[in-house]
Design an enzyme around this catalytic site. Structure first.
Site, PDB file in Angstrom:
ATOM      1  N   ARG A   1       0.364  -1.354   7.669  1.00 25.70           N
ATOM      2  CA  ARG A   1       1.109   0.030   6.819  1.00 25.70           C
ATOM      3  C   ARG A   1       2.114   0.687   7.814  1.00 25.70           C
ATOM      4  O   ARG A   1       2.648   1.608   7.009  1.00 25.70           O
ATOM      5  CB  ARG A   1      -0.116   0.724   6.658  1.00 25.70           C
ATOM      6  CG  ARG A   1      -0.905   0.240   5.621  1.00 25.70           C
ATOM      7  CD  ARG A   1      -1.955   1.266   4.720  1.00 25.70           C
ATOM      8  NE  ARG A   1      -1.014   2.095   3.955  1.00 25.70           N
ATOM      9  CZ  ARG A   1      -1.482   3.375   3.303  1.00 25.70           C
ATOM     10  NH1 ARG A   1      -2.612   3.388   3.468  1.00 25.70           N
ATOM     11  NH2 ARG A   1      -0.740   4.025   2.760  1.00 25.70           N
TER      12      ARG A   1
ATOM     13  N   ASP B   1       0.856  -1.275  -0.077  1.00 25.76           N
ATOM     14  CA  ASP B   1      -0.075   0.042  -0.080  1.00 25.76           C
ATOM     15  C   ASP B   1       1.063   1.243   0.032  1.00 25.76           C
ATOM     16  O   ASP B   1       0.241   2.231  -0.005  1.00 25.76           O
ATOM     17  CB  ASP B   1      -0.911   0.232   1.173  1.00 25.76           C
ATOM     18  CG  ASP B   1      -2.087  -0.524   1.096  1.00 25.76           C
ATOM     19  OD1 ASP B   1      -2.600  -0.471  -0.350  1.00 25.76           O
ATOM     20  OD2 ASP B   1      -2.921  -1.181   1.803  1.00 25.76           O
TER      21      ASP B   1
ATOM     22  N   CYS C   1      -4.796  10.136  -3.265  1.00 26.42           N
ATOM     23  CA  CYS C   1      -4.022   9.545  -1.979  1.00 26.42           C
ATOM     24  C   CYS C   1      -2.804   8.695  -2.785  1.00 26.42           C
ATOM     25  O   CYS C   1      -2.056   8.290  -1.966  1.00 26.42           O
ATOM     26  CB  CYS C   1      -4.803   8.404  -1.245  1.00 26.42           C
ATOM     27  SG  CYS C   1      -5.999   7.594  -2.206  1.00 26.42           S
TER      28      CYS C   1
ATOM     29  N   HIS D   1     -11.303   7.537   4.791  1.00 28.16           N
ATOM     30  CA  HIS D   1     -10.510   8.598   4.738  1.00 28.16           C
ATOM     31  C   HIS D   1     -11.281   9.874   4.523  1.00 28.16           C
ATOM     32  O   HIS D   1     -11.848   9.726   3.452  1.00 28.16           O
ATOM     33  CB  HIS D   1      -9.278   8.287   4.095  1.00 28.16           C
ATOM     34  CG  HIS D   1      -8.189   7.560   4.627  1.00 28.16           C
ATOM     35  ND1 HIS D   1      -7.530   7.073   3.751  1.00 28.16           N
ATOM     36  CD2 HIS D   1      -7.510   7.706   5.758  1.00 28.16           C
ATOM     37  CE1 HIS D   1      -6.297   6.658   4.460  1.00 28.16           C
ATOM     38  NE2 HIS D   1      -6.646   6.888   5.624  1.00 28.16           N
TER      39      HIS D   1
ATOM     40  N   ARG E   1      -9.802   5.921  10.712  1.00 26.38           N
ATOM     41  CA  ARG E   1      -8.252   5.609  10.848  1.00 26.38           C
ATOM     42  C   ARG E   1      -7.647   6.680  11.677  1.00 26.38           C
ATOM     43  O   ARG E   1      -6.292   6.374  12.189  1.00 26.38           O
ATOM     44  CB  ARG E   1      -7.670   5.878   9.309  1.00 26.38           C
ATOM     45  CG  ARG E   1      -8.293   4.819   8.238  1.00 26.38           C
ATOM     46  CD  ARG E   1      -7.800   3.533   8.508  1.00 26.38           C
ATOM     47  NE  ARG E   1      -8.270   2.495   7.613  1.00 26.38           N
ATOM     48  CZ  ARG E   1      -7.316   2.230   6.244  1.00 26.38           C
ATOM     49  NH1 ARG E   1      -6.351   2.919   6.287  1.00 26.38           N
ATOM     50  NH2 ARG E   1      -7.921   1.363   5.641  1.00 26.38           N
TER      51      ARG E   1
HETATM   52  N1  ARG Z   1      -5.317   0.394   1.000  1.00 28.72           N
HETATM   53  C1  ARG Z   1      -5.081   1.414   1.616  1.00 28.72           C
HETATM   54  C2  ARG Z   1      -5.751   1.864   2.902  1.00 28.72           C
HETATM   55  O1  ARG Z   1      -6.776   1.078   3.138  1.00 28.72           O
HETATM   56  C3  ARG Z   1      -5.510   2.652   0.635  1.00 28.72           C
HETATM   57  C4  ARG Z   1      -5.278   4.046   1.248  1.00 28.72           C
HETATM   58  C5  ARG Z   1      -5.743   5.144  -0.104  1.00 28.72           C
HETATM   59  N2  ARG Z   1      -5.383   6.458   0.652  1.00 28.72           N
HETATM   60  C6  ARG Z   1      -6.517   7.414   0.934  1.00 28.72           C
HETATM   61  N3  ARG Z   1      -6.058   8.445   1.485  1.00 28.72           N
HETATM   62  N4  ARG Z   1      -7.725   7.070   0.716  1.00 28.72           N
HETATM   63  O2  ARG Z   1      -5.128   2.117   3.770  1.00 28.72           O
END
Ligand code: ARG
Length: 301
Positions: free
Chosen positions: A119, A89, A295, A199, A170
């Site tokens: 991550r 990622d 992103c 997000h 998140r």
């Molecule tokens: N697979 C990643 C996650 O779930 C994708 C992140 C995409 N980033 C964003 N800012 N939307 O963290």
């Protein structure tokens, strides 16, 4: 500046005019991460479900190169941090840091504390990159037991020192008390409740000082009231384009051009009517991981 908390959660507490805020220059630098090791290997958001092992690497490389070249063509300074094996990622390089510039022009980054354990090892690669550039590196204090996913959730308002702060999936809301204090700038927290929009950058794209593109269904009433109070023009992406094409994960780097996933027909019409120029790009391989244009880059000073 006020002395009480700078976290602004009711319209009455908003700064009376954006022109009272500290002006913020447009970030002119774009950081990308090469997709050599991009893949879907686990599921940490609903978009990834069913896509494990389903990424076409060659197509991903091609799509990423088109994005890279689009930024170059717009005259932005583009740099690349190479992707790292085992960090599938990492190509989503908006999440590991939140860049800033101080009033005196000092550049720096707030270091994220990623929610997903998979991550977390991505972060050190960006710390190393920005350390080498001589940027100020600001980690969250160890005593602050909160998660924060950088520019996935914290978005600078174009042109003035104000932050929109998404929380709920998140990022923990409490991070914004710390950041508002540390920056000395107001932060408007926005609660996210739909897992497809995990997000803030999946449902809100500030386009210029006065215009924002949102998917309204991702916010609660309080959040929508705050957005409408600050932005005179609120463009609303339809649900299908927002949910499956990530229409609101668009990026306007220069106040005019909007880099956006291909096929967002209705959203593009709204953008055009509002005087913007859509630049459609295919990011279908990255949509499988739950990300698109916004992103896949980090804009910084
Ligand atoms: N697979 C990643 C996650 O779930 C994708 C992140 C995409 N980033 C964003 N800012 N939307 O963290």
């Amino acid at each position: 500046m006020q002395t009480e908390s700078l976290v602004v959660s009711s319209p009455e507490a908003l700064p009376s005019a954006l022109s009272d805020l500290i002006p913020l220059p447009q970030p002119g630098r774009i950081l990308l991460t090469s997709p050599l090791h991009f893949d879907v290997q686990y599921v940490i958001n609903p978009h990834m479900a069913g896509h494990i092992g389903n990424v076409d690497r060659e197509r991903a490389q091609y799509q990423w190169t088109q994005l890279h070249d689009a930024y170059v063509q717009l005259g932005l300074e583009v740099a690349v941090v190479p992707g790292v094996e085992g960090l599938p990622d990492m190509v989503f390089c908006a999440n590991q840091t939140l860049p800033f510039v101080t009033r005196r022009g000092e550049q720096g980054i707030i270091v994220s504390r990623m929610y997903a354990p998979q991550r977390q090892p991505e972060v050190e690669h960006y710390v190393r990159y920005f350390t080498a550039l001589g940027y100020r590196i600001q980690p969250l204090p160890p005593t602050l037991d909160k998660h924060f996913e950088g520019m996935g959730d914290a978005l600078w308002h174009p042109g003035c020192a104000l932050v929109w702060g998404g929380y709920g999936f998140r990022t923990d809301r409490g991070v914004y008390d710390y950041l508002a204090d540390w920056f000395g700038v107001p932060i408007i927290p926005l609660y996210l409740h739909d897992p497809d929009f995990y997000h803030l950058d999946t449902c809100l794209a500030p386009l210029d000082e006065h215009t924002v593109l949102i998917y309204p269904g991702a916010f609660d009433e309080a959040g929508l009231a705050l957005i409408h109070r600050v932005f005179p023009t609120v463009l609303e992406a339809p649900e299908d384009e927002a949910r499956s094409l990530f229409a609101c994960n668009a990026h306007c780097p220069d106040g005019t051009h909007v880099l956006i996933q291909q096929g967002c027909t209705h959203t593009n019409a709204l953008l055009t009517q509002a005087g913007f120029v859509p630049v459609p790009l295919e990011t279908s391989e990255f949509l499988k991981a739950g990300g698109s244009v916004f992103c896949m880059k980090l804009a910084h000073w």
